[in-house]
Scaffold this active site. Structure first.
Site, short mmCIF file in Angstrom:
data_model
loop_
_atom_site.label_atom_id
_atom_site.label_comp_id
_atom_site.label_asym_id
_atom_site.label_seq_id
_atom_site.Cartn_x
_atom_site.Cartn_y
_atom_site.Cartn_z
N HIS A 1 0.83 -1.21 0.00
CA HIS A 1 0.00 0.00 0.00
C HIS A 1 0.86 1.26 0.00
O HIS A 1 1.72 1.44 0.85
CB HIS A 1 -0.92 0.03 1.21
CG HIS A 1 -1.97 1.10 1.14
ND1 HIS A 1 -3.16 0.92 0.49
CD2 HIS A 1 -2.00 2.37 1.61
CE1 HIS A 1 -3.89 2.02 0.58
NE2 HIS A 1 -3.20 2.92 1.25
N ASP B 1 0.22 5.64 -1.07
CA ASP B 1 -0.74 6.66 -1.48
C ASP B 1 -0.15 7.72 -2.40
O ASP B 1 -0.66 8.85 -2.46
CB ASP B 1 -1.34 7.33 -0.25
CG ASP B 1 -2.44 6.50 0.39
OD1 ASP B 1 -3.41 6.18 -0.32
OD2 ASP B 1 -2.34 6.18 1.58
N GLU C 1 -9.01 2.39 -2.70
CA GLU C 1 -9.08 2.45 -1.25
C GLU C 1 -10.34 3.19 -0.85
O GLU C 1 -10.38 4.40 -0.75
CB GLU C 1 -7.84 3.17 -0.67
CG GLU C 1 -7.81 3.09 0.85
CD GLU C 1 -6.60 3.76 1.46
OE1 GLU C 1 -6.27 3.44 2.62
OE2 GLU C 1 -5.97 4.60 0.78
N HIS D 1 -12.91 3.28 4.16
CA HIS D 1 -11.80 4.02 4.72
C HIS D 1 -12.15 4.37 6.16
O HIS D 1 -12.64 3.50 6.90
CB HIS D 1 -11.45 5.24 3.86
CG HIS D 1 -10.12 5.83 4.18
ND1 HIS D 1 -9.97 7.00 4.87
CD2 HIS D 1 -8.86 5.37 3.95
CE1 HIS D 1 -8.68 7.26 5.04
NE2 HIS D 1 -7.98 6.28 4.49
N ASP E 1 2.14 2.00 3.55
CA ASP E 1 1.22 3.14 3.65
C ASP E 1 1.98 4.46 3.61
O ASP E 1 1.62 5.43 4.28
CB ASP E 1 0.33 3.07 4.89
CG ASP E 1 -0.88 4.01 4.81
OD1 ASP E 1 -1.16 4.51 3.70
OD2 ASP E 1 -1.54 4.26 5.83
#
Length: 379
Positions: free
Chosen positions: A29, A31, A133, A160, A326
Site C-alpha cells: 500500500h 498513497d 481504497e 476508509h 502506507d
C-alpha cells in the site's frame, strides 16, 4: 519529512541486499497518487510532479523505489470518505496511475497478476498494481466492480475511515453491524472477478463477516497487531487467529500511531472516540497544543515495527505476514523514512534471526501466493 539516514553497512545489510536481488519485494500500500493529486504545483499532473527526481518533502519517487529494490508496488486510488462524487474521483486516480505507467514504461510494468511481479523482477522494473481504497467508489452499483477490474484494478479496500452504506469502518460508528447483505455480495463478486479483498480500515465485525463469506484469501494491506498497539485500525487477536485458515496475509504498516503505543496515546486528545481526526479540526494547531502540555511527539522506530512482524509471525505463522508501508508523504518512523529503506528493514530482521526462507515469504512470496490463489478462483 526527512530523507532516510544512511543504513548500517554490516554483514546483515549485505545479506539483505543479496536476498532482494533474487527475491521479489512487494509493498502492499502506497498513497502516491493522492500525494500527486494534492501537490501544490502538480495538482494531479504526473509530468509536472516528475517522479524521476527525489522529492525530499515526500517519501516516494522512482530513484528511492529503485534503491529500495521494489519488484511490486500496490498504489491506491484513495477516495476521501465524504467525497460527493466517489466514483468520479476513483476514476480520476486510476487515470493518474495509468499515466504513470505510460510516462514511465521503462520503470513500471502493469501489475495484473502474480506473474507480472516475476516478469518485472527479471526486467529490472516494478509491477504497478492499481487498487481502490474505499468501496464507496462503487456508488452502490455491484457491476462497477467489473468495470474497475477491466480498467486494471486488482484490489479494493472495502472502506476508509468512515462507515458507509454497506461496510462499517474500524474508526467510525457502525451502520450495518458489519457487512450488509449488499456488502456480502461485493465480497462474492470480487471472488468471482479475481479481485483481492482488502480488510485494512474495516471493523473487526466486518473482518469476521468477510472471513465467513469469502472463498478466496484476503489481505490486510496496511494494518498491525492490536495487542502491541491498541489503535482500532490494527487487527485483534481473535481475527488474527483466523488468518491462517483463510490463507491470507497481514501486511504490517509503517504508520507511527499503528506501531507505537506511546505515539498512539500522545495523539488521543486530537482524535475522536473512534480514533480518527474530527472533521474541521486544525490538526497542526491541535498537535501544537498537545506538545505544549505533554512534550514532543514520541517517535515510532524500525525496531518497534519489527516487533509487530515478530508478533504476527509467532501468532499466525511466517506464511501469513507481508509489508504494507502506507507511505503517504507524512511523518514516518525513524528508520522507515521513505521507499529506499526496505533493505534496512530486511537487515534488521536478519539480525533478529529470521531465516532466508521466511524473509523471502515476507518480502513478496506470501503476497504472490495470495494473488495466484485469487486469480485461480476467477470465474
Amino acid at each position: 519529512m526527512a530523507l532516510a539516514k544512511p543504513p548500517i553497512h554490516d554483514n546483515a545489510y549485505a545479506a539483505a541486499l543479496a536476498l532482494l536481488e533474487r527475491a521479489p519485494l512487494i509493498d502492499g500500500h502506497n498513497d502516491l497518487p493522492y500525494v500527486i493529486r494534492l501537490a501544490r504545483e502538480a495538482k494531479g499532473d504526473v509530468g509536472v510532479y516528475d517522479l524521476t527526481k527525489i522529492h525530499a518533502e515526500g517519501d516516494t519517487d522512482i530513484p528511492r523505489m529503485q534503491a529500495g529494490k521494489l519488484a511490486g508496488q500496490f498504489f491506491a486510488a484513495y477516495v476521501p470518505p465524504k467525497h460527493p462524487k466517489p466514483a468520479g474521483f476513483a476514476l480520476a486516480q486510476i487515470a493518474l496511475m495509468r499515466d504513470i505507467l505510460k510516462r514511465h514504461a521503462d520503470v513500471f510494468r502493469p501489475g495484473l497478476s502474480a506473474s507480472d511481479v516475476i516478469a518485472a523482477k527479471a526486467e529490472g522494473r516494478i509491477a504497478l498494481f492499481m487498487t481502490i481504497e474505499n468501496g464507496s467508489a462503487l456508488d452502490n452499483e455491484l457491476d462497477a466492480l467489473d468495470a474497475y477490474y477491466d480498467l486494471g484494478v486488482r484490489l479494493m479496500t472495502l472502506c476508509h475511515n468512515d462507515s458507509h452504506d454497506w461496510c462499517d469502518s474500524a474508526t467510525d460508528a457502525p451502520r450495518n453491524d458489519g457487512l450488509s447483505a449488499f456488502g456480502k455480495d461485493v465480497i462474492r463478486r470480487m471472488n468471482r472477478l479475481g479481485m483481492v479483498v482488502d480488510l485494512a480500515h474495516v471493523s473487526p465485525k466486518v473482518m469476521h463477516d468477510t472471513l465467513d463469506v469469502t472463498s478466496a484469501p484476503v489481505f490486510w494491506s496496511h494494518s498491525n497487531a492490536f495487542s502491541l498497539c491498541d489503535h482500532p485500525r490494527n487487527v485483534p487477536d481473535d481475527v488474527l487467529d483466523r488468518v491462517a485458515g483463510n490463507d491470507g496475509v497481514v501486511m504490517a504498516t509503517f504508520v507511527p500511531d499503528f506501531i507505537s503505543q506511546a505515539s498512539r496515546d500522545w495523539h488521543r486528545p486530537a482524535k475522536d472516540q473512534y480514533g480518527k481526526t474530527p472533521d474541521g479540526l486544525d490538526h497542526e494547531k491541535a498537535e501544537a497544543e498537545i506538545a505544549r502540555k505533554a512534550g514532543p511527539r514520541p517517535k515510532a522506530t524500525l525496531p518497534q515495527y519489527c516487533d509487530h512482524l515478530d508478533y504476527l509471525a509467532r501468532r499466525i505463522g511466517h506464511d501469513h505476514v507481508g509489508i504494507g508501508s502506507d507511505f503517504f508523504g507524512w511523518i514516518n518512523p525513524d528508520g522507515l523514512e521513505d521507499t529506499s529503506v526496505f533493505p534496512a528493514l530486511i537487515a534488521e530482521l536478519i539480525r533478529r534471526g529470521w531465516s532466508e526462507a521466511d524473509l523471502e515469504k515476507l518480502a513478496g512470496g506470501n503476497t504472490l501466493r495470495v494473488l495466484a490463489a485469487v486469480e485461480a478462483l476467477r470465474i
